[in-house]
Design a protein around this motif. Structure first.
Motif, short mmCIF file in Angstrom:
data_model
loop_
_atom_site.label_atom_id
_atom_site.label_comp_id
_atom_site.label_asym_id
_atom_site.label_seq_id
_atom_site.Cartn_x
_atom_site.Cartn_y
_atom_site.Cartn_z
N GLY A 37 0.80 -1.22 0.00
CA GLY A 37 0.00 0.00 0.00
C GLY A 37 0.83 1.27 0.00
O GLY A 37 0.33 2.34 0.31
N ARG A 38 2.13 1.16 -0.32
CA ARG A 38 2.99 2.36 -0.35
C ARG A 38 3.57 2.56 -1.75
O ARG A 38 4.73 2.24 -2.01
N PRO A 39 2.78 3.11 -2.65
CA PRO A 39 3.28 3.27 -4.02
C PRO A 39 4.50 4.16 -4.12
O PRO A 39 5.27 4.06 -5.09
N GLU A 40 4.71 5.03 -3.12
CA GLU A 40 5.85 5.95 -3.18
C GLU A 40 7.20 5.23 -3.18
O GLU A 40 8.21 5.83 -3.52
N VAL A 41 7.20 3.94 -2.83
CA VAL A 41 8.48 3.21 -2.85
C VAL A 41 9.03 3.11 -4.27
O VAL A 41 10.22 2.89 -4.47
N LEU A 42 8.15 3.26 -5.24
CA LEU A 42 8.59 3.16 -6.64
C LEU A 42 8.89 4.52 -7.27
O LEU A 42 9.20 4.60 -8.45
N ASP A 43 8.77 5.56 -6.49
CA ASP A 43 9.04 6.91 -7.00
C ASP A 43 10.56 7.15 -7.02
O ASP A 43 11.16 7.38 -5.97
N PHE A 44 11.15 7.09 -8.20
CA PHE A 44 12.59 7.26 -8.34
C PHE A 44 12.96 8.68 -8.77
O PHE A 44 14.02 8.93 -9.35
N SER A 45 12.08 9.61 -8.50
CA SER A 45 12.37 11.00 -8.87
C SER A 45 13.53 11.53 -8.04
O SER A 45 13.89 10.97 -7.00
#
Lengths: 120, 711
Positions: B511-519
């Motif tokens: 439930g933590r999509p931000e783990v895939l944010d590679f910005s």
């Protein structure tokens, strides 16, 4: 868009069929899942043609702006560079541009060969 | 002993004394199989865990199977795991791993063994002949010096298996001409499965690998050199048994669900939803049907067929990197596309036969070309080499190059201990700063997924022991980038993509999509650390111990299902469903992740004993000092990122380098999350004891390398 390219003269033809120095190479690559991105630098028009050859497993990786500039500056072929730029600006997608360039580069190689055949 | 999924015993070979004994598998059952069992065996049996070169006599090499091998679990039945201290890494050759496919692991289990532990050094070259319970040490002096294919053919002949593919059932007892017994020892139809080294391994060169059949290789790790140092040429296995499965009905049901629900078929419309690069989505893709030119070939039990046998007779069973390493050079001499393909496939055969890991050429050959073109390397130059550099691109050059590197001749003499070591020897450290030599982590080359862009790949590699080579997430990059290249409508938008993944990232990142944010703004975050942890723990168990194929699992999203949910962790065909059907366990998906965490911790404890400290955990300098130029290898590197408004968009990740200071901060976060000491990266007793690994804490304490407890 008119992508007709007039035949190169003898001097340009020689350059088009030759190989440039290592330092004058064009930085290029390939996207090939699952191997990833591979470096495949280019030192001749023939190498560029093979790089652009359509292939079910991969996509060629070329900076099309840099390619037009490389053709103009390094190969000294303004006519070809102009059409590369046209294709880059007008193609609906990068992949489509690569296909059009594959055809164009193949044609240009053939033109260069014919010019040199006639002058031999 | 009969424990479902397991053969029940592990073969222990002492090459020095030519002793073959059995270890009950039950003793190591808690580690699952594959890497976990291998690491635990190494821990128990390696008498000196401070060794930093796999060619040391104390090294213990384990070739391990999983309960799923030899069963019909899709994309898992034929994998095999090799562990031990490696060769050719920098600055230390860590305890490491490699895997290979084919039919070796299945045959080993059919012979009654869950793995092989290799210790000591034989006085003279040997090969091991395993026929069910019979284990014979045989003289390999006649095989030494031969390539991997010739070796296998000669072993098949020596074992006495009839040639050809049309032979009927064979009786094992009849193979032994001296044996008078009429006892039925079982029957078989296949040739023995042979795992062997070639000249690269015999000469103990860095990046020598193990080869099985035509094109299955345990590439990374330098295990070919490990075997060579032990005078072990090959292991041949012939088994006539079978594997007991706990719940055959559930296993078949899950396999059928996989085929009916999750498999993408070339005949179904969504197969090319992304692009013509039809390798996606994962995990289960059926390759195009056979043609008059080629037919697909699979590992044991797999429903794919990702490799090929060609009617031309070369390039067989080679896939992925080995068919691509020579491509940029073949083009220089090929007259046309057909000749280009021919050179590439024959170059693949060359590395397979020498038993040489072609992966090092992916960026390494560009560096050698760079040195040649810059006038540094070549005949009479600072780095002398008599190789025909002007012929680069020809098969003659490929053969001579691989020969030199495999036999420690020409530049191979300087490169036998590794490529970074050679760079230092040649005074070319600056190439690691400019990126002329892109060996990013631990002396291994950049894989094609640049650590400056694709963070989980780079971070995972440097926090581990080698190029991670775990394709859990990077189908996002390839599929989305290809879709952009074709200007195709985006099949799954960025926000949905990360949410689909986040549903499966239990427990740390569920439930933590931000783990895939590679910005740029999120690349050193706690969230990305959780993603890397998840990947390491998932892979240590599900991929490297249960031996689900890396190229097919996990299946996060699947465009064949109405809700786009992939098979991973699903109740109908998730990893745990197959595991439980085979073993009779009641393992949850998260239990597997937790087991992977334990295995990862055991690995880290071994690295610490070998000398690891957080100060040495860093990338090659170019990763910090040189930007990944936009358009350098491809026009863009697309990945889901949040913009300044927090909205998810596919974003180009090219054009940046890593910030060393910030990466150091990220490491601190990673260590904290793992329960390792933040100053040293060493495990803490409290962490280990919670995982029932007090014995590891005791060993680290005795070595004065236990991490201090922190507030």
């Amino acid at each position: 868009m008119n992508n007709h390219v007039p035949p190169p003269d003898e001097e340009v033809s020689r350059r088009l069929l030759g190989t440039v120095s290592y330092r004058d190479r064009l930085s290029a690559g390939r996207l090939m899942p699952p191997v990833g991105m591979l470096r495949e630098d280019v030192r001749s028009l023939k190498e560029l043609h093979l790089l652009l050859t359509p292939d079910a497993r991969s996509l060629p990786g070329v900076n099309l702006d840099a390619l037009a500039e490389w053709v103009r500056r390094t190969l000294g072929d303004d006519d070809l560079a102009h059409i590369v730029k046209n294709i880059n600006n007008s193609a609906e997608s990068y992949a489509e541009a690569c296909l059009a360039l594959f055809e164009l580069v193949g044609l240009r190689l053939e033109q260069a060969r014919q010019v040199l055949d006639h002058t031999a | 002993m009969s424990i479902c999924g397991y053969a029940g015993k592990i073969l222990r070979l002492d090459l020095a004394t030519k002793a073959a004994t059995a270890i009950p598998t039950e003793k190591y059952r808690r580690w699952g199989g594959g890497h976990g069992m291998g690491a635990a065996l190494f821990w128990d049996l390696c008498k000196d865990k401070t060794i930093t070169d796999g060619r040391h006599q104390a090294n213990v090499c384990c070739v391990m199977t999983s309960p799923l091998n030899g069963t019909i679990v899709p994309s898992a039945g034929g994998r095999c795991e090799v562990v031990g201290v490696g060769v050719g890494m920098y600055p230390i050759s860590w305890f490491t791993r490699s895997g290979f496919g084919g039919r070796f692991s299945t045959m080993l289990k059919h012979a009654g063994w869950d793995g092989i532990v290799i210790e000591g050094k034989a006085e003279k070259p040997v090969w091991i002949d395993i026929r069910n319970d019979r284990v014979i040490f045989r003289d390999a002096s006649g095989l030494w010096g031969k390539d991997t294919w010739t070796t296998q053919k000669e072993i098949w002949q020596m074992v006495g298996v009839p040639r050809g593919t049309k032979t009927a059932w064979q009786e094992l007892a009849r193979l032994d001409k001296d044996k008078k017994s009429a006892k039925d020892e079982g029957r078989f139809t296949q040739k023995p499965a042979v795992l062997t080294i070639g000249p690269a391994g015999e000469n103990q060169t860095a990046h020598a690998c193990l080869i099985h059949d035509a094109g299955n290789g345990a590439g990374q790790g330098g295990f070919g050199a490990v075997w060579g140092s032990k005078n072990l040429k090959a292991i041949s296995v012939l088994g006539t048994g079978s594997i007991r499965v706990a719940d055959a009905k559930s296993l078949i049901r899950a396999r059928m669900v996989t085929k009916e629900k999750y498999v993408a078929s070339s005949e179904r419309p969504d197969f090319r939803a992304w692009t013509r690069l039809g390798t996606l989505p994962k995990p289960i893709i059926q390759v195009p049907p056979p043609t008059k030119d080629r037919r697909p070939q699979s590992c044991q039990g797999c429903i794919n067929g990702c490799r090929t046998r060609y009617n031309v007779g070369y390039g067989n069973e080679s896939a992925c990197q080995e068919t691509a390493w020579y491509g940029p050079y073949a083009r220089k001499v090929a007259k046309n596309a057909a000749e280009n393909t021919e050179i590439n496939l024959k170059a693949a055969d060359i590395v397979q036969q020498y038993g040489f890991n072609s992966f090092v050429f992916q960026t390494g050959l560009h560096w050698l070309e760079h040195l040649y073109e810059e006038g540094v390397l070549g005949p009479g130059r600072k780095i002398p080499s008599e190789l025909p550099w002007k012929e680069i691109g020809t098969l003659n050059f490929a053969e001579k190059l691989v020969h030199a590197l495999s036999t420690k001749t020409d530049i191979g003499k300087d490169m036998a201990d590794g490529w970074v070591q050679a760079a230092i020897r040649w005074g070319r450290e600056k190439d690691l700063e400019t990126g002329a030599l892109q060996f990013s982590y631990w002396g291994w080359p950049e894989h094609g997924y640049d650590p400056r862009a694709e963070l989980e790949w780079g971070y995972g590699s440097i926090m581990g022991d080698r190029d991670t080579n775990t394709h859990c997430f990077n189908q996002i990059f390839t599929s989305v980038s290809a879709a952009f290249a074709f200007a195709m409508p985006i099949r799954i938008e960025a926000e949905e993509m990360v949410n689909l993944h986040a549903r499966k990232l239990s427990p740390y990142a569920k439930g933590r999509p931000e783990v895939l944010d590679f910005s740029d703004g999120n690349m050193y975050s706690e969230a990305v650390a959780q993603l890397v942890r998840w990947q390491q723990h998932y892979c240590r168990f599900w991929k490297q111990s249960a031996l689900f194929c890396d190229l097919k699992w996990p299946d996060f999203y699947n465009t064949n299902t109405p809700d786009l949910q992939g098979a991973t962790a699903s109740p109908d065909a998730g990893e745990q469903v197959f595991w439980n059907a085979v073993t009779g366990d009641k393992l949850s998906f998260e239990d597997g992740i937790e087991l992977g965490r334990r295995i990862w911790n055991l690995d880290n404890a071994i690295w610490v004993l070998q000398g690891r400290h957080r100060d040495m955990v860093h990338f090659a300098p170019y990763v910090y000092q040189t930007k990944f130029e936009k358009g350098e290898l491809f026009p863009f590197y697309m990945w889901p990122c949040r913009d300044e408004k927090g909205e998810w968009k596919y974003t180009d990740l090219m054009g940046r380098a890593l910030d060393k200071g910030k990466f150091e901060e990220w490491k601190t976060t990673f260590y904290r999350l793992e329960g390792w000491n933040r100053k040293t990266g060493w495990p803490k007793r409290s962490t280990l004891e919670k995982m029932d690994m007090t014995f590891v804490a005791d060993a680290l304490q005795a070595a004065k390398r236990l991490g201090e407890e922190e507030a």
